[in-house]
Every structure is written in structure tokens, then in C-alpha cells.
Motif scaffolding. Structure first.
Motif, short mmCIF file in Angstrom:
data_model
loop_
_atom_site.label_atom_id
_atom_site.label_comp_id
_atom_site.label_asym_id
_atom_site.label_seq_id
_atom_site.Cartn_x
_atom_site.Cartn_y
_atom_site.Cartn_z
N ARG A 52 -31.53 23.24 -33.02
CA ARG A 52 -30.46 23.24 -32.02
C ARG A 52 -30.40 24.57 -31.28
O ARG A 52 -30.25 24.60 -30.06
CB ARG A 52 -29.13 22.95 -32.70
CG ARG A 52 -27.97 22.84 -31.70
CD ARG A 52 -26.66 22.55 -32.39
NE ARG A 52 -26.21 23.66 -33.22
CZ ARG A 52 -26.19 23.64 -34.54
NH1 ARG A 52 -26.60 22.58 -35.21
NH2 ARG A 52 -25.76 24.70 -35.22
N THR A 53 -30.53 25.67 -32.01
CA THR A 53 -30.48 26.99 -31.38
C THR A 53 -31.61 27.18 -30.38
O THR A 53 -31.41 27.71 -29.29
CB THR A 53 -30.54 28.09 -32.45
OG1 THR A 53 -29.43 27.95 -33.33
CG2 THR A 53 -30.51 29.47 -31.82
N ARG A 55 -33.27 24.83 -28.72
CA ARG A 55 -33.06 23.99 -27.52
C ARG A 55 -31.95 24.54 -26.63
O ARG A 55 -32.11 24.58 -25.39
CB ARG A 55 -32.73 22.56 -27.96
CG ARG A 55 -33.88 21.81 -28.60
CD ARG A 55 -33.53 20.34 -28.78
NE ARG A 55 -32.35 20.16 -29.63
CZ ARG A 55 -32.39 20.01 -30.95
NH1 ARG A 55 -33.56 20.07 -31.57
NH2 ARG A 55 -31.29 19.82 -31.65
N GLU A 56 -30.86 24.98 -27.25
CA GLU A 56 -29.74 25.50 -26.46
C GLU A 56 -30.13 26.81 -25.76
O GLU A 56 -29.72 27.03 -24.61
CB GLU A 56 -28.54 25.72 -27.37
CG GLU A 56 -27.90 24.44 -27.87
CD GLU A 56 -26.76 24.69 -28.84
OE1 GLU A 56 -26.01 23.74 -29.12
OE2 GLU A 56 -26.63 25.84 -29.31
N GLN A 80 -19.70 29.67 -24.40
CA GLN A 80 -20.45 28.68 -25.17
C GLN A 80 -20.84 29.24 -26.54
O GLN A 80 -21.15 30.42 -26.69
CB GLN A 80 -21.70 28.24 -24.41
CG GLN A 80 -21.40 27.38 -23.19
CD GLN A 80 -22.65 26.85 -22.53
OE1 GLN A 80 -23.57 27.62 -22.25
NE2 GLN A 80 -22.71 25.56 -22.31
N MET A 82 -23.32 29.72 -28.69
CA MET A 82 -24.76 29.81 -28.91
C MET A 82 -25.18 31.28 -28.83
O MET A 82 -24.52 32.09 -28.16
CB MET A 82 -25.53 28.98 -27.88
CG MET A 82 -25.42 29.49 -26.46
SD MET A 82 -26.40 28.51 -25.28
CE MET A 82 -25.48 26.98 -25.30
#
Length: 230
Positions: A52-53, A55-56, A80, A82
Motif C-alpha cells: 500500500r505504501t 502504491r500510494e 493524507q 502516507m
């Protein structure tokens, strides 16, 4: 399935080996089994978090380099949850603090920007690496814990030989099998932990390199902006 739950130790059923084991060996097996469950839970957690990290961060950086107005982008994306957004927010916050006075120290501002974003990157990597040390600990300790159970079980087998004065294989085989089963559980816990630790360490290093590249690029953008400030 019948072999797994068979209560006869001669079948090498894991359940039978556990039930007939010495209490100390049982404690070792249970501890290693819990360590294995904990390891797999951490593996799945890290697998999802790192994916997830990554991709974000890719999406955030792509949108950032397409943005024409840094202030507008900050208002829209700085909150956000991230790592890239927090590194970006740290840079903007330091920029605003360093340029709000009448006289601007350009060299000092550049140094503070680099320090602020570098600290933000280090903090994000520390958060990402949380519990990674558990995998390293399980990978290095579990085989030795299993070996302890093996040694204890073999000692128990020799005690049975002495008490029964019988050296036949039927007397010593169950105890030795239980003991070796403890080593097998230790390896079952350690091998995935070592593989996952190496894999996730590599993934975290790649994320750290990506965040540092983003911080360097943002620093260069602010440095150019600083040269235009009067």
C-alpha cells in the motif's frame, strides 16, 4: 487427515507427538507454535503495508510533479496518511518558517529544509520497520529453542532406558521422535521469519530510497524558488 490426528506416536502424527511429549517439550512446542502464528500475522501485515505504501507514494509523487501550484497541492494533499505526504508537509512547514521574515538566510534555509525532510524520512522508515525486529528475533532464536526441546526430549529417552533397563528401539523411539518434532517446529517458525525479514528489509530500503529521492527533488524545487526570492 487421519494421520495428523492419530493418537499413536508410531504413526508420527503431530498431535500424538505433542500429547505424549514431556511437559517441558510441550511448553517449547506451544511457544514455537505461538511464535509461528505471530510471525505469519506480521508477514501478512507487512505485505499489505509495504504494498500500500509503495502504491500510494507512486501516486502522490506522480500527482505532485504534475501540479503547477505547490500551495494548492499542499492544501489538498498534505493531510493524507502516507509517508510521502508527511515528508512533503515537513518540507513546506520548514519553508514557511524559514521564509516568513524580512531577511532570508538562503544557506541556512537550504540546510534546514534538508534536515527537516531527512528527519521526516527517517521517522517514516522507523514507523514502517516497526515489529520487523520480531521476525529477526524469531528467525534467529526459534531453531535454538527447538534444539533445547530436542535435547531435553533425548535426555528423557535416555532416562527411560535407564529406568526400564531396556535399549530396544520401541523404548527410545517415541521420545526421540517427540524431541525431533520440537526442532521441526522451530524450523517451521524460523524459516518463514528469515525469508520475510530479508524480503521486507529490501522493500523498506526501496521505499526509503524513493522517499529520499522525492525529498531531494522537492528540496531542489524549493531551492530554485529560494533563488527567486528577493
Amino acid at each position: 487427515m487421519n494421520l495428523f490426528f492419530n493418537s499413536d506416536a508410531a504413526t508420527l502424527s503431530p498431535v500424538a507427538l505433542f500429547i505424549q511429549a514431556d511437559p517441558v517439550v510441550k511448553a517449547v512446542m506451544l511457544g514455537l507454535l505461538l511464535a509461528s502464528i505471530w510471525t505469519w500475522a506480521i508477514i501478512f501485515m507487512f505485505w499489505r503495508r509495504i504494498g500500500r505504501t509503495r502504491r500510494e507514494s507512486e501516486a502522490f509523487e506522480r500527482d505532485f510533479w504534475k501540479a503547477d501550484d505547490i500551495d494548492a497541492f499542499y492544501k489538498a494533499r498534505a493531510d493524507q496518511d502516507m509517508p510521502a505526504a508527511r515528508v512533503f508537509a515537513a518540507g513546506v512547514a520548514e519553508w514557511r518558517r524559514s521564509t516568513q521574515g524580512a531577511a532570508i538566510d538562503r544557506a541556512g534555509t537550504r540546510e534546514r529544509l534538508a534536515t527537516s525532510m531527512g528527519a521526516a524520512v527517517a521517522n517514516e522508515i522507523d514507523n514502517l520497520s516497526d515489529r520487523l525486529n520480531v521476525l529477526a528475533t524469531v528467525g534467529s532464536v526459534a531453531p535454538f529453542v527447538g534444539l533445547f526441546g530436542t535435547v531435553w526430549g533425548i535426555m528423557r529417552s535416555f532416562t527411560s532406558i535407564a529406568s526400564q533397563q531396556n535399549t530396544s528401539l520401541a523404548v527410545v523411539a517415541p521420545g526421540i521422535a517427540e524431541a525431533l518434532f520440537a526442532t521441526a517446529i522451530g524450523l517451521f517458525a524460523a524459516i518463514p521469519a528469515v525469508i520475510a525479514y530479508n524480503r521486507f528489509s529490501h522493500g523498506i530500503n526501496r521505499i526509503e530510497a524513493r522517499l529520499n529521492r522525492f525529498a531531494d527533488g522537492f528540496h531542489a524545487t524549493l531551492s530554485r524558488q529560494l533563488d527567486r526570492e528577493r
